[in-house]
Design a protein around this motif. Structure first.
Motif, PDB file in Angstrom:
ATOM      1  N   LYS A   1     -19.361   1.938  25.393  1.00 58.61           N
ATOM      2  CA  LYS A   1     -18.734   3.248  25.305  1.00 58.61           C
ATOM      3  C   LYS A   1     -17.979   3.394  23.980  1.00 58.61           C
ATOM      4  O   LYS A   1     -17.590   2.424  23.355  1.00 58.61           O
ATOM      5  N   ASN A   2     -17.805   4.650  23.604  1.00 57.46           N
ATOM      6  CA  ASN A   2     -17.034   4.982  22.390  1.00 57.46           C
ATOM      7  C   ASN A   2     -17.553   4.206  21.171  1.00 57.46           C
ATOM      8  O   ASN A   2     -16.791   3.613  20.425  1.00 57.46           O
ATOM      9  N   ARG A   3     -18.871   4.241  20.964  1.00 56.50           N
ATOM     10  CA  ARG A   3     -19.480   3.400  19.943  1.00 56.50           C
ATOM     11  C   ARG A   3     -19.592   4.083  18.585  1.00 56.50           C
ATOM     12  O   ARG A   3     -19.910   3.441  17.592  1.00 56.50           O
TER      13      ARG A   3
ATOM     14  N   CYS B   1      -6.090  10.535  19.150  1.00 56.96           N
ATOM     15  CA  CYS B   1      -6.555   9.368  19.913  1.00 56.96           C
ATOM     16  C   CYS B   1      -7.920   8.872  19.444  1.00 56.96           C
ATOM     17  O   CYS B   1      -8.342   7.777  19.817  1.00 56.96           O
ATOM     18  N   SER B   2      -8.651   9.688  18.686  1.00 59.29           N
ATOM     19  CA  SER B   2      -9.943   9.362  18.072  1.00 59.29           C
ATOM     20  C   SER B   2     -11.104   9.340  19.063  1.00 59.29           C
ATOM     21  O   SER B   2     -12.219   8.972  18.691  1.00 59.29           O
TER      22      SER B   2
ATOM     23  N   ASP C   1     -13.765  14.278  11.974  1.00 57.01           N
ATOM     24  CA  ASP C   1     -12.708  13.482  11.352  1.00 57.01           C
ATOM     25  C   ASP C   1     -11.391  13.854  12.030  1.00 57.01           C
ATOM     26  O   ASP C   1     -10.777  14.874  11.715  1.00 57.01           O
ATOM     27  N   PHE C   2     -10.983  13.024  12.990  1.00 56.09           N
ATOM     28  CA  PHE C   2      -9.786  13.364  13.757  1.00 56.09           C
ATOM     29  C   PHE C   2      -8.517  13.263  12.910  1.00 56.09           C
ATOM     30  O   PHE C   2      -7.498  13.881  13.216  1.00 56.09           O
TER      31      PHE C   2
ATOM     32  N   GLU D   1     -15.876  17.302  26.041  1.00 59.07           N
ATOM     33  CA  GLU D   1     -15.760  16.591  27.310  1.00 59.07           C
ATOM     34  C   GLU D   1     -14.851  15.369  27.185  1.00 59.07           C
ATOM     35  O   GLU D   1     -14.062  15.071  28.075  1.00 59.07           O
ATOM     36  N   SER D   2     -14.955  14.653  26.063  1.00 55.66           N
ATOM     37  CA  SER D   2     -14.221  13.396  25.919  1.00 55.66           C
ATOM     38  C   SER D   2     -12.737  13.610  25.636  1.00 55.66           C
ATOM     39  O   SER D   2     -11.921  12.723  25.912  1.00 55.66           O
TER      40      SER D   2
END
Length: 527
Positions: A113-115, A251-252, A264-265, A283-284
């Motif tokens: 996840k979160n890759r 939170c990225s 680019d957070f 969604e995330s």
């Protein structure tokens, strides 16, 4: 007590949102429409009966590059306007290669996840590839165009790798049905059309699969010329994924779930030229800091929230409804194209063993292709015509200048005068639509007699197969010795009447080379 009970219920509902709310309506709509398009287009390539084309041919004609080559002003205009209004929804909903990458990416996310992560636009690669693609098309370097075209790449994968598996499964069902005296299925011969095309399709699948599994949409945003072309419009699209800076907690998670690597957070920016509007970031985000909207509407909402913080709960569902409506309207508008009628043809002739293709000086291109030049310039090598050919006449060329484009050969069947399916399925205008009644007057080549292979002369037996089966009466049997009526009769070809259908070549009993074969014409003409 009642108030406390209601508050507890509310808090529990917020911790356990429904599936619809949890995934987000925008993402659900995108996934459903993408699934319909992907399954439909894949079925177009797998189906060998013509049934799929009757209902779903419009899906192939909606591909942007093919619509440009075919000169379809309506489709190009619809896709361009949709991109300007809503962003690159074409890439996430209509393009089958993009959807296929999303499938590989989904498996990658399951493994880890979160890759993903943010990366800057690779202009040094993206735009030179686009320029090379344009130059290759203008210069007639069909190989480069075909290798880079996304829909064509998917078509080769479906035709060379998936269709044989589909046919094998069909044959198993046909054998079972035959055992029970049922004719719901019929056997379809599985054969290798081109080893080179098969190898290219396999390498393409492996490379794109690895890239998508590891990094998501790398190909779409660095190599794909269609993605680059759409990026010029999507930069200025009215609806975009935007940050609400006040809500963002840096939170990225949005960047780590962006398969386009365009968020680019740190600077709260989204590169709209690469964003494919998949909705994964929305969604995330756990804080509601990302929205799909127009800037004026977002500013108005922020002002309303500042005036009354309680508006947050009241506006949350209506805002989601508006975003869903806008996106679904755009996607449905691009998908609502007119369907084309298809005439289902029966299968080809029974297999004739041990035929070897002759060395043709000029390759044979399908009726409706007009000329070898038109085929080279317009064909993207998607091979839909090859997968749809019911007579097993079309196969990918192994010639470097025409690699993966369809050519005709008559070892397994001939081009039946009443069949015009290839002209109806071509989405790029490489094969123009022709009517079945007009096909018998199109000359794509002419028959040539090879004396040393003719059975009446080599085996001393009567034949005349070529004359009996010529659909236009272009062959006549004459004495091999004009001064001796008793000499073996051999074919004489009327080149002015011959249309190059290949019935004579296919049905000639001579082995391994036919005693009569068809030589192609550079430019087709009417007879």
């Amino acid at each position: 007590m009642n108030n406390d009970h209601n508050m507890n219920n509310t808090s529990q509902q917020s911790k356990h949102p429904s599936l619809w709310e949890g995934l987000g309506r925008l993402r659900i709509i995108r996934i459903l429409l993408a699934a319909v398009m992907f399954i439909g287009i894949t079925w177009l390539f797998l189906d060998f009966t013509g049934t799929a084309h009757h209902w779903l041919s419009w899906m192939a004609k909606m591909q942007l590059l093919e619509a440009l080559l075919a000169g379809s002003v309506t489709i190009v205009s619809v896709l361009s306007i949709a991109t300007f209004l809503f962003g690159r929804i074409y890439c996430s909903v209509i393009c089958p290669l993009g959807i296929m990458q999303d499938i590989f990416g989904w498996f990658g996310k399951k493994a880890k996840k979160n890759r993903y992560g943010y990366s800057k636009e690779k202009k040094w690669l993206r735009y030179p590839v686009f320029v090379v693609f344009i130059v290759a098309h203008v210069a007639g370097l069909a190989v480069l165009v075909q290798l880079l075209a996304p829909y064509a790449a998917f078509g080769r994968i479906a035709t060379n790798l998936l269709q044989p598996v589909y046919q094998a499964g069909n044959n198993v069902l046909a054998a079972i049905a035959e055992h029970y005296d049922s004719y719901a299925f019929y056997q379809s011969e599985v054969w290798l059309r081109s080893g080179i095309s098969l190898a290219i399709a396999a390498v393409t699948l492996i490379v794109l699969g690895i890239l998508a599994w590891r990094n998501g949409r790398t190909y779409c945003n660095t190599i794909c010329p269609v993605g680059t072309l759409l990026s010029f419009l999507s930069r200025y699209s009215l609806l975009k994924v935007r940050f609400n800076v006040e809500k963002c907690r840096n939170c990225s998670l949005c960047s780590k779930n962006c398969k386009a690597a365009c968020i680019d957070f740190k600077t709260h920016s989204v590169d709209a030229s690469r964003c494919v509007v998949c909705g994964d970031c929305i969604e995330s985000c756990k804080f509601g800091a990302l929205e799909y909207s127009m800037k004026p509407l977002l500013t108005e909402r922020e002002q309303k929230l500042e005036a009354d913080p309680r508006e947050t709960e009241r506006e949350q569902k209506p805002e989601m409804g508006r975003r869903s409506f806008l996106l679904s309207s755009a996607l449905l508008a691009t998908a609502a194209m007119a369907q084309q009628k298809d005439k289902i043809m029966d299968g080809g002739l029974a297999e004739i063993e041990d035929k070897i293709a002759p060395e043709r000086q000029t390759p044979l291109t399908p009726p409706g292709s007009l000329s070898a030049e038109n085929m080279t310039r317009n064909c993207t090598g998607c091979q839909l015509c090859i997968s749809e050919c019911p007579n097993q006449v079309l196969r990918p060329s192994s010639d470097l200048l025409h690699l993966m484009q369809p050519v005709m050969s008559y070892e397994r069947g001939y081009c039946r005068p009443e069949c015009n399916r290839c002209s109806e399925v071509c989405p790029a205008g490489a094969i123009k639509p022709i009517k079945a009644e007009d096909k018998a007057s199109l000359q794509i080549g002419h028959a040539v007699w090879i004396k040393k292979n003719c059975v009446p002369l080599t085996d001393g037996v009567e034949c005349g197969n070529c004359e009996r089966h010529c659909p236009v009466g272009a062959i006549e049997m004459v004495p091999s010795d004009p001064d001796d009526e008793e000499s073996p009769y051999v074919p004489a070809v009327n080149e002015a009447r011959c249309i190059g259908c290949g019935a004579c070549e296919n049905l000639c009993p001579a082995r391994p080379y036919s005693a009569i074969y068809v030589e192609g014409h550079e430019v087709h003409k009417e007879v």
